[in-house]
Write a protein that holds these residues in place. Structure first.
Motif, PDB file in Angstrom:
ATOM      1  N   MET A  76       0.830  -1.209   0.000  1.00 53.86           N
ATOM      2  CA  MET A  76       0.000   0.000   0.000  1.00 53.86           C
ATOM      3  C   MET A  76       0.865   1.259   0.000  1.00 53.86           C
ATOM      4  SD  MET A  76      -3.189  -1.126   2.499  1.00 53.86           S
ATOM      5  CE  MET A  76      -2.946   0.311   3.454  1.00 53.86           C
ATOM      6  N   LYS A 102       2.367   1.677  -3.476  1.00 57.38           N
ATOM      7  CA  LYS A 102       1.388   2.037  -4.500  1.00 57.38           C
ATOM      8  C   LYS A 102       0.887   3.470  -4.344  1.00 57.38           C
ATOM      9  CE  LYS A 102      -1.458   0.899  -7.835  1.00 57.38           C
ATOM     10  NZ  LYS A 102      -0.987   0.735  -9.178  1.00 57.38           N
ATOM     11  N   THR A 103       0.684   3.910  -3.102  1.00 58.49           N
ATOM     12  CA  THR A 103       0.096   5.232  -2.891  1.00 58.49           C
ATOM     13  C   THR A 103       1.111   6.358  -2.880  1.00 58.49           C
ATOM     14  OG1 THR A 103       0.214   4.939  -0.490  1.00 58.49           O
ATOM     15  CG2 THR A 103      -1.851   4.305  -1.582  1.00 58.49           C
ATOM     16  N   ILE A 130       2.717   7.709  -0.457  1.00 54.11           N
ATOM     17  CA  ILE A 130       2.423   8.645   0.628  1.00 54.11           C
ATOM     18  C   ILE A 130       3.677   9.410   1.041  1.00 54.11           C
ATOM     19  CG2 ILE A 130       1.750   8.790   3.065  1.00 54.11           C
ATOM     20  CD1 ILE A 130      -0.190   6.514   2.542  1.00 54.11           C
TER      21      ILE A 130
END
Length: 136
Positions: free
Chosen positions: A35, A38-39, A41
């Protein structure tokens, strides 16, 4: 190490905390890391930070289980160990249904063709029948 029997191998690994520590840790780490990657952040190309954050959060989730400091009914590892067999069964059922749809000549399109919808319904019915029979 015990004999080369797979049952004995898994019992040996279980005695070292395979399902209580290692597998939940790896599952939480993998999902968090994927995650974060993919993001983006933390930004592009921050793989080392993503690894560290996923590692720390996974350890924070699993270590209280090992030490027994989670409150009753709030243990993340116990929840995972209880829910994952059911989730796995659902995933296997969906994959079997998609295989049956493909074998019957249908496509995984739910809208757009009258025959593909009928094949999908037939495949899901067959999967429910087979898994329902296996479950008794």
């Amino acid at each position: 190490m015990p004999s080369t029997n797979f049952v004995n191998l898994f019992r040996y690994l279980e005695s070292y905390g395979l399902t209580d520590a290692l597998l939940p840790f790896l599952l939480i780490f993998t999902v968090l890391f994927a995650m974060l990657q993919k993001t983006h952040i933390l930004g592009q190309g921050k793989k080392n930070f993503n690894v560290m954050i996923a590692l720390i959060i996974s350890a924070v989730a699993v270590i209280p289980h090992i030490t027994g400091s989670y409150p009753r009914n709030y243990d993340i590892v116990e929840i995972l160990n209880t829910a994952l067999p059911t989730v796995s069964l659902i995933v296997v059922a969906v994959v079997m249904a998609l295989l049956l749809i493909g074998l019957m000549g249908g496509e995984a399109r739910w809208l757009g063709g009258s025959l593909s919808g009928g094949i999908a319904i037939l495949a899901f019915g067959a999967i429910i029948y087979v898994f329902g029979g296996a479950a008794g």
